[in-house]
Every structure is written in structure tokens, then in C-alpha cells.
Motif scaffolding. Structure first.
Motif, PDB file in Angstrom:
ATOM      1  N   ARG A   9      -4.675  -2.378  -9.647  1.00  9.12           N
ATOM      2  CA  ARG A   9      -5.351  -1.093  -9.883  1.00  9.12           C
ATOM      3  C   ARG A   9      -4.487   0.050  -9.364  1.00  9.12           C
ATOM      4  O   ARG A   9      -3.633  -0.113  -8.488  1.00  9.12           O
ATOM      5  CB  ARG A   9      -6.738  -1.070  -9.279  1.00  9.12           C
ATOM      6  CG  ARG A   9      -7.025  -1.367  -7.798  1.00  9.12           C
ATOM      7  CD  ARG A   9      -6.065  -0.933  -6.812  1.00  9.12           C
ATOM      8  NE  ARG A   9      -6.585  -0.893  -5.451  1.00  9.12           N
ATOM      9  CZ  ARG A   9      -6.157  -0.040  -4.520  1.00  9.12           C
ATOM     10  NH1 ARG A   9      -5.180   0.802  -4.798  1.00  9.12           N
ATOM     11  NH2 ARG A   9      -6.639  -0.058  -3.303  1.00  9.12           N
ATOM     12  N   ALA A  11      -5.315   3.981  -7.912  1.00 11.31           N
ATOM     13  CA  ALA A  11      -6.516   4.650  -7.400  1.00 11.31           C
ATOM     14  C   ALA A  11      -6.213   6.076  -6.938  1.00 11.31           C
ATOM     15  O   ALA A  11      -6.276   6.379  -5.749  1.00 11.31           O
ATOM     16  CB  ALA A  11      -7.111   3.821  -6.261  1.00 11.31           C
ATOM     17  N   PRO A  12      -5.876   6.968  -7.869  1.00 14.60           N
ATOM     18  CA  PRO A  12      -5.506   8.324  -7.461  1.00 14.60           C
ATOM     19  C   PRO A  12      -6.699   9.151  -6.954  1.00 14.60           C
ATOM     20  O   PRO A  12      -7.828   8.936  -7.376  1.00 14.60           O
ATOM     21  CB  PRO A  12      -4.949   8.942  -8.745  1.00 14.60           C
ATOM     22  CG  PRO A  12      -5.620   8.194  -9.850  1.00 14.60           C
ATOM     23  CD  PRO A  12      -5.816   6.796  -9.324  1.00 14.60           C
ATOM     24  N   THR A  13      -6.400  10.065  -6.050  1.00 15.56           N
ATOM     25  CA  THR A  13      -7.379  11.029  -5.547  1.00 15.56           C
ATOM     26  C   THR A  13      -7.171  12.338  -6.315  1.00 15.56           C
ATOM     27  O   THR A  13      -6.041  12.827  -6.358  1.00 15.56           O
ATOM     28  CB  THR A  13      -7.130  11.270  -4.040  1.00 15.56           C
ATOM     29  OG1 THR A  13      -7.214  10.021  -3.371  1.00 15.56           O
ATOM     30  CG2 THR A  13      -8.140  12.237  -3.455  1.00 15.56           C
ATOM     31  N   GLU A  45     -10.580   8.227  -7.144  1.00 17.54           N
ATOM     32  CA  GLU A  45     -11.183   8.229  -5.808  1.00 17.54           C
ATOM     33  C   GLU A  45     -11.668   9.642  -5.465  1.00 17.54           C
ATOM     34  O   GLU A  45     -11.091  10.350  -4.636  1.00 17.54           O
ATOM     35  CB  GLU A  45     -10.191   7.652  -4.786  1.00 17.54           C
ATOM     36  CG  GLU A  45      -9.801   6.223  -5.188  1.00 17.54           C
ATOM     37  CD  GLU A  45      -9.489   5.280  -4.044  1.00 17.54           C
ATOM     38  OE1 GLU A  45      -8.784   5.680  -3.103  1.00 17.54           O
ATOM     39  OE2 GLU A  45      -9.969   4.120  -4.104  1.00 17.54           O
ATOM     40  N   TYR A 172     -13.071   6.884   2.799  1.00 16.73           N
ATOM     41  CA  TYR A 172     -12.126   6.121   1.983  1.00 16.73           C
ATOM     42  C   TYR A 172     -12.147   4.626   2.332  1.00 16.73           C
ATOM     43  O   TYR A 172     -12.190   3.769   1.447  1.00 16.73           O
ATOM     44  CB  TYR A 172     -10.712   6.721   2.180  1.00 16.73           C
ATOM     45  CG  TYR A 172      -9.604   5.761   1.852  1.00 16.73           C
ATOM     46  CD1 TYR A 172      -9.392   5.354   0.533  1.00 16.73           C
ATOM     47  CD2 TYR A 172      -8.771   5.245   2.858  1.00 16.73           C
ATOM     48  CE1 TYR A 172      -8.381   4.446   0.236  1.00 16.73           C
ATOM     49  CE2 TYR A 172      -7.773   4.358   2.565  1.00 16.73           C
ATOM     50  CZ  TYR A 172      -7.580   3.946   1.249  1.00 16.73           C
ATOM     51  OH  TYR A 172      -6.596   3.044   0.972  1.00 16.73           O
ATOM     52  N   VAL A 176     -12.975   2.074  -0.686  1.00 14.32           N
ATOM     53  CA  VAL A 176     -11.861   1.295  -1.239  1.00 14.32           C
ATOM     54  C   VAL A 176     -12.155  -0.209  -1.137  1.00 14.32           C
ATOM     55  O   VAL A 176     -11.897  -0.977  -2.067  1.00 14.32           O
ATOM     56  CB  VAL A 176     -10.530   1.685  -0.561  1.00 14.32           C
ATOM     57  CG1 VAL A 176     -10.394   1.111   0.838  1.00 14.32           C
ATOM     58  CG2 VAL A 176      -9.336   1.262  -1.387  1.00 14.32           C
ATOM     59  N   ARG A 190       0.433  -0.107  -3.353  1.00 16.24           N
ATOM     60  CA  ARG A 190       0.242   1.313  -3.042  1.00 16.24           C
ATOM     61  C   ARG A 190       1.289   1.777  -2.046  1.00 16.24           C
ATOM     62  O   ARG A 190       2.123   0.987  -1.588  1.00 16.24           O
ATOM     63  CB  ARG A 190      -1.174   1.532  -2.498  1.00 16.24           C
ATOM     64  CG  ARG A 190      -1.430   0.781  -1.214  1.00 16.24           C
ATOM     65  CD  ARG A 190      -2.884   0.880  -0.768  1.00 16.24           C
ATOM     66  NE  ARG A 190      -3.095   0.084   0.438  1.00 16.24           N
ATOM     67  CZ  ARG A 190      -4.278  -0.183   0.950  1.00 16.24           C
ATOM     68  NH1 ARG A 190      -5.385   0.272   0.380  1.00 16.24           N
ATOM     69  NH2 ARG A 190      -4.370  -0.909   2.050  1.00 16.24           N
ATOM     70  N   LEU A 194      -0.344   3.948   3.576  1.00 18.15           N
ATOM     71  CA  LEU A 194      -1.640   3.285   3.774  1.00 18.15           C
ATOM     72  C   LEU A 194      -1.511   1.935   4.482  1.00 18.15           C
ATOM     73  O   LEU A 194      -2.518   1.262   4.719  1.00 18.15           O
ATOM     74  CB  LEU A 194      -2.355   3.132   2.422  1.00 18.15           C
ATOM     75  CG  LEU A 194      -2.746   4.496   1.810  1.00 18.15           C
ATOM     76  CD1 LEU A 194      -3.178   4.338   0.365  1.00 18.15           C
ATOM     77  CD2 LEU A 194      -3.844   5.148   2.632  1.00 18.15           C
TER      78      LEU A 194
HETATM   79  N1  GLU Z   1      -6.717   7.227  -3.221  1.00 18.10           N
HETATM   80  C1  GLU Z   1      -5.602   6.871  -2.384  1.00 18.10           C
HETATM   81  C2  GLU Z   1      -4.479   7.864  -2.564  1.00 18.10           C
HETATM   82  O1  GLU Z   1      -4.435   8.556  -3.568  1.00 18.10           O
HETATM   83  C3  GLU Z   1      -5.060   5.498  -2.685  1.00 18.10           C
HETATM   84  C4  GLU Z   1      -5.930   4.456  -2.149  1.00 18.10           C
HETATM   85  C5  GLU Z   1      -5.413   3.038  -2.318  1.00 18.10           C
HETATM   86  O2  GLU Z   1      -4.560   2.782  -3.175  1.00 18.10           O
HETATM   87  O3  GLU Z   1      -5.931   2.192  -1.594  1.00 18.10           O
HETATM   88  O4  GLU Z   1      -3.652   7.971  -1.690  1.00 18.10           O
END
Ligand code: GLU
Ligand code: ZN
Length: 295
Positions: A9, A11-13, A45, A172, A176, A190, A194
Motif C-alpha cells: 500500500r 498511504a499519503p497524507t 491518511e 496516526y 495505520v 515507506r 517512520l
Molecule cells: N501517511 C504517512 C506519511 O505520509 C505514511 C504512513 C505509512 O506509510 O505508514 O508520511
């Protein structure tokens, strides 16, 4: 090679447009999924409306399409998942695994970001309070596919952490973990920013009885001054006309071989070759790569 159980996946913010650093993350997770004919899901996200940029969501989807990064199925938006998050917060709270915290920012100064546990046994009411999950005095560890072994002592290095903010927004860490499990994600690819969030996520997975996904954290692309690329620093939005050259630069950032004649190819053609040649073991084992080294 085909792995029908692979589900990846991105998962952009939607707090800003995609930049080169987010392209590298999207490309890495797309390639890792497509190399084994796995699925690649897209999750927005959008848990923090005050930080959202109007129009960012649609612009992100449009950019991914124009760069050839097509996803499977419907886009999931976290803003439509509040009921699922609320149910878990309620359950953890009623089991005593989470508690209400009324500490002000000022009260938490001087603890180096580790929650000192002031409200742990205070029995505060939930109204207007943040909700924190109790962490055990234990080390949580995992083996990252690129960065290698990583561990954190949750009690000493993090402390009880927030799963629902005082303003009611969900954290988050909670969203997540719930969504990766709900979507059946097998592989999280990612940015390395993180990496040190992962042990908290492992703890929530254990608490909630979820399977642990595999993790691959790619180096962050940094500015010459060492800062992460992002909207606060010079970092042009990804123009559709630049798709092929930027995909080639992103491949180089990931340690993947490229050939000069690919410069004439379409994004779909570049991706079709790159997915066949994907070598995740060639991703630099670094926390960051300066963008200037990639030209
Ligand atoms: N939404 C997060 C971001 O844009 C990524 C979260 C993830 O990949 O776990 O930095
Ligand atoms: Zn507190």
C-alpha cells in the motif's frame, strides 16, 4: 515470481502535494508489490483536517496516475473509518489498557518526548482528555528488509502514547495499524522517518491480535541542508511532463539500474521494465540520501 498473498500500500497524507521524496516511497512500494504480481492499495491518511491542503487528495491521485503508479480497488479514506477507530479506543479504555490524559504541553516539557506517566493511575474521565495506551516495560524489535534489526524499549524510549487526541482526532499510530490489518496488508514499504514509529505499531498489533506485516524502510531524500524534502522546503510538485526523468531519478535513489535509452520511454514502459528488474537488496542501507547526489 508471483506471490498472490502480497498486499502492499501507499498511504499519503493530504497535507501537501507529492514531492520527489514521496515519489520514491510510492515507487518503492509499487515495485515491491508488482515485482511479485501482488496488489497495491492506496489509502489517504486524512485524519487531521486542520493540516489538510484543499485539493491535495485529488492532486495526489492524479499525479500517481500520470506517473503510471496505478492502484488496485477503491481508494480508502481514513476520514470515513472513524467508527472503526472509535470502537477500538472504547474497547482499550474499558479494559484499562488505555486511559485519559489531561496533561498540558507545558507539563510534558523536559521529559525528552517520553511520556512520564502522570495520568496513568489518575482515573480521569474521557471528556476533553487525550487517550493514551499503556506500554509495557519491554523491547519491541523487528528485522527491516533494508535497515536490518531495529529495536526500541517502549517504556524507556517512548512511554504511553496517544491514540486519540484531546480534540477527538485519531492518532496516526492507531489508524495505520487498524487499516493495515483491515486491508490485509502483508508488506509495509515507506520512508525511514517512520522506522522509529514501527515498535509502537508492533505493540498495537500484538495487543489487538493482528498479524505483523513485513517492513521495508527506504532512505529519506534530503535537501542539501540535511532536511527532509517536504512542502516547507524547496521541493517542486511533480509535473506530469517530468514523469519519465523523475521516475528514472527515483529508481537511482533506490539503487536500481537504469539505461540511457529509457529517457525516451513512457512512464508505463519504464515501470514495466523496472518491475521485472526490481532488486530490493540494492536499496541503500541508509536513513537518508541527499537529493543532490541523484542528478
Ligand atoms: N501517511 C504517512 C506519511 O505520509 C505514511 C504512513 C505509512 O506509510 O505508514 O508520511
Ligand atoms: Zn497526562
Amino acid at each position: 515470481m508471483t506471490d498472490s498473498r502480497y498486499i502492499g500500500r501507499f498511504a499519503p497524507t493530504p497535507s501537501g502535494l507529492l514531492h520527489f521524496g514521496s515519489l520514491v516511497a510510492a515507487l518503492a512500494s509499487w515495485l515491491d508489490a508488482r515485482a511479485v504480481n501482488g496488489q497495491w492499495l492506496l489509502r489517504v491518511e486524512d485524519t487531521d483536517p486542520p493540516r489538510e491542503m484543499p485539493g491535495a487528495r485529488d492532486a495526489i491521485l492524479h499525479t500517481l496516475e500520470s506517473y503510471g503508479l496505478h492502484w488496485d480497488g477503491e481508494v480508502v479514506c481514513q476520514s470515513l473509518r472513524h467508527d472503526a477507530y472509535a470502537a477500538v479506543v472504547d474497547r482499550l479504555f474499558s479494559m484499562g489498557l488505555a486511559y485519559a490524559c489531561t496533561c498540558s504541553r507545558k507539563q510534558l516539557e523536559g521529559y525528552g518526548g517520553v511520556y512520564p506517566g502522570h495520568c496513568r493511575n489518575a482515573g480521569h474521565a474521557r471528556d476533553g482528555a487525550a487517550i493514551r495506551v499503556r506500554v509495557p516495560e519491554l523491547i519491541y524489535r523487528f528485522n527491516d528488509r533494508v535497515q536490518g534489526p531495529f529495536e526500541q524499549h517502549l517504556g524507556r524510549e517512548v512511554g504511553d502514547f496517544i491514540i486519540q487526541r484531546r480534540d477527538g482526532l485519531y492518532a496516526y499510530q492507531l489508524a495505520v495499524v487498524l487499516d493495515d490489518a483491515w486491508q490485509g496488508v502483508s508488506d509495509v514499504v515507506r520512508g525511514a522517518d517512520l522506522l522509529d514509529n514501527t515498535p509502537r505499531q508492533l505493540y498495537l498489533q500484538e495487543l489487538l491480535g493482528f498479524c505483523e506485516p513485513r517492513y521495508l524502510h527506504i532512505p529519506l531524500i534530503t535537501q542539501p541542508d540535511g532536511h527532509k524534502l517536504g512542502k516547507s522546503y524547496r521541493s517542486p510538485p511533480l509535473a506530469p511532463a517530468e514523469a519519465t526523468p523523475l521516475l528514472l531519478r527515483a529508481l537511482r535513489a533506490l539503487g536500481q539500474a537504469t539505461e540511457a535509452q529509457w529517457a525516451q520511454a513512457s512512464p508505463d514502459e519504464v515501470l514495466a521494465i523496472a518491475r521485472q528488474q526490481w532488486q530490493p537488496q540494492n536499496i541503500p542501507r541508509q536513513m537518508s540520501v541527499p537529493e543532490a547526489d541523484l542528478h
